[in-house]
Scaffold this active site. Sequence first.
Site, mmCIF file in Angstrom:
data_model
loop_
_atom_site.group_PDB
_atom_site.id
_atom_site.type_symbol
_atom_site.label_atom_id
_atom_site.label_comp_id
_atom_site.label_asym_id
_atom_site.label_seq_id
_atom_site.Cartn_x
_atom_site.Cartn_y
_atom_site.Cartn_z
ATOM 1 N N ASP A 15 1.561 14.248 3.184
ATOM 2 C CA ASP A 15 2.410 15.391 2.863
ATOM 3 C C ASP A 15 3.898 15.039 2.883
ATOM 4 O OD1 ASP A 15 0.014 16.963 2.859
ATOM 5 O OD2 ASP A 15 0.131 16.970 5.039
ATOM 6 N N LYS A 65 4.835 13.075 -2.006
ATOM 7 C CA LYS A 65 4.606 11.952 -2.931
ATOM 8 C C LYS A 65 4.442 12.430 -4.373
ATOM 9 C CE LYS A 65 1.063 10.476 -0.509
ATOM 10 N NZ LYS A 65 1.189 11.258 0.721
ATOM 11 N N GLY A 119 -3.498 16.321 -1.403
ATOM 12 C CA GLY A 119 -2.947 17.451 -2.142
ATOM 13 C C GLY A 119 -1.558 17.084 -2.608
ATOM 14 N N HIS A 120 -1.391 16.914 -3.900
ATOM 15 C CA HIS A 120 -0.089 16.540 -4.435
ATOM 16 C C HIS A 120 0.462 17.680 -5.285
ATOM 17 C CE1 HIS A 120 -1.098 11.973 -3.994
ATOM 18 N NE2 HIS A 120 -0.933 12.585 -2.850
ATOM 19 N N GLN A 124 -2.692 10.547 1.168
ATOM 20 C CA GLN A 124 -2.466 10.634 2.618
ATOM 21 C C GLN A 124 -1.235 9.797 3.018
ATOM 22 O OE1 GLN A 124 -6.072 9.705 1.825
ATOM 23 N NE2 GLN A 124 -6.196 11.880 1.457
HETATM 24 P P1 IMP Z 1 -10.486 13.851 6.211
HETATM 25 O O1 IMP Z 1 -9.756 12.889 5.359
HETATM 26 O O2 IMP Z 1 -10.773 15.166 5.543
HETATM 27 O O3 IMP Z 1 -11.698 13.246 6.843
HETATM 28 O O4 IMP Z 1 -9.524 14.235 7.454
HETATM 29 C C1 IMP Z 1 -9.149 13.299 8.447
HETATM 30 C C2 IMP Z 1 -7.730 13.570 8.929
HETATM 31 O O5 IMP Z 1 -6.819 13.256 7.868
HETATM 32 C C3 IMP Z 1 -7.431 15.030 9.300
HETATM 33 O O6 IMP Z 1 -6.493 15.057 10.350
HETATM 34 C C4 IMP Z 1 -6.811 15.599 8.030
HETATM 35 O O7 IMP Z 1 -5.982 16.706 8.305
HETATM 36 C C5 IMP Z 1 -5.991 14.392 7.563
HETATM 37 N N1 IMP Z 1 -5.755 14.368 6.118
HETATM 38 C C6 IMP Z 1 -6.619 14.019 5.146
HETATM 39 N N2 IMP Z 1 -6.039 14.071 3.944
HETATM 40 C C7 IMP Z 1 -4.761 14.448 4.153
HETATM 41 C C8 IMP Z 1 -3.632 14.646 3.287
HETATM 42 O O8 IMP Z 1 -3.676 14.456 2.063
HETATM 43 N N3 IMP Z 1 -2.481 15.041 3.892
HETATM 44 C C9 IMP Z 1 -2.380 15.203 5.239
HETATM 45 N N4 IMP Z 1 -3.402 15.010 6.080
HETATM 46 C C10 IMP Z 1 -4.579 14.636 5.548
#
Ligand code: IMP
Length: 434
Positions: free
Chosen positions: A13, A16, A40-41, A225
Amino acid sequence: MPLNILVGTQWGDEGKGRIVDLLSAESDYVVRYNGGDNAGHTVTVGDETFKLHLIPSGIVHKHTIGALGNGLVINPKSLLAEMEMLKEAGIDISPQRLQISYAAHLITPGHIALDRAREAARGTGQIGTTGRGIGPAYTDKASRNGLRVFDLLDEKNLAEKLKTHLDQVNHRLSSIYQTGTLDEKEIIQEFMEYARVLKPYIVDVAATLTEALSAQKMVLAEGAQGILLDIDHGSYPYVTSSNVTATGVFTGLGIGICPVERVIGATKAFQSRVGAGPFPTELEGEQANRLRGTGSNPWDEFGTTTGRPRRVGWLDGVLLRYAVRLNGLTELVLTKMDVLSGLPEIQVCTAYRAVDGKTYEIPPMGVTTLETYQPIYETLPGWQEDLMRVRRWEDLPQAAQAYIRFVEKMSGVPVCLASVGPERSQVVEVPRDA
Ligand code: IMP
């Protein structure tokens, strides 16, 4: 070689999407190499805001080709919904413009159900996943039980593999997690339809990108991420299940090692995190609310994928140095400078103090024991001016310029751009410090 890489240097977040959008102007290919629709972009173009989870944000440009590499886990339902949304906005997403690697893995409703059931079973030890099935899909990949995009090319084989997969999932849902099971027939039916629509998009992305790089086409790898969520180098176990770091580009796209022109780190001017896990510079109460915003703007600190309010805090220079080292960053883009306007003073964490009194400028064992450190802050003067109309370095308030220079010194790499708002044009080019 004309390869550029953009990664998030924090917990995701970092903004990007809009940086990819800017860099896309000079890219032929914009490609994703890791993660899935947990990302999420957000890209704002004029009056339109696009929230993308899978398709590279560069697709909103007419001249680019978007590709999803083998390192991804793809939920075909989300992908089709996103394609539909873009089509409705008048964006061409024909197979000439969007390529999907045959070697990427598929996320099924089974993975999603398992992700949610596992999280619920973790009780107070929850990771706070996005609930998109990411972990279980990568688990199946590593344990050699996964379904690949390739499987969409043969319907009979797909139906058989799905049946075996869903039998296993249903067994686990009922016997381990004691939750309801899934309707296998319905899911298999759905996937037959996904296969029909997606077939023309399935290619050997590794081969097309290798060819494109040899032909001197510009390729931009768009990280999802942030690197502190990397499965190997992040704050394990509070991480995602893929390699987010710049080095993940090569395996996640299937291209050979080649020189990289720029490795750009998107860094928010403060820090945020969704989900659980340590966060040394976290703020609470009024100060946190001030940085987070109310949620009334698309750029406020609420998850693009989940809508959850993000945890927020001061910029952490220790983690930033770690990101520079881990990724070989050549430069930074400092985002959301405008959000800091109006603060009387701004704090930046420049080192950590350990329980034994030792101080560290980079954590000694990666980010494994983050919760044991006390941040040491330096206080910088704030600025009161609204930055959203500023476009030139010389028009930035002196304190904002000083903040950027401070970040450069602290991280050891130059800041090339600072963003002062969500729109394409709301950026300031930062001249090299003399
Ligand atoms: P997962 O990727 O859904 O398994 O989540 C694992 C961890 O990564 C959690 O703390 C999510 O909130 C975090 N996370 C996954 N994708 C994103 C992203 O695009 N932005 C911020 N946090 C993320």
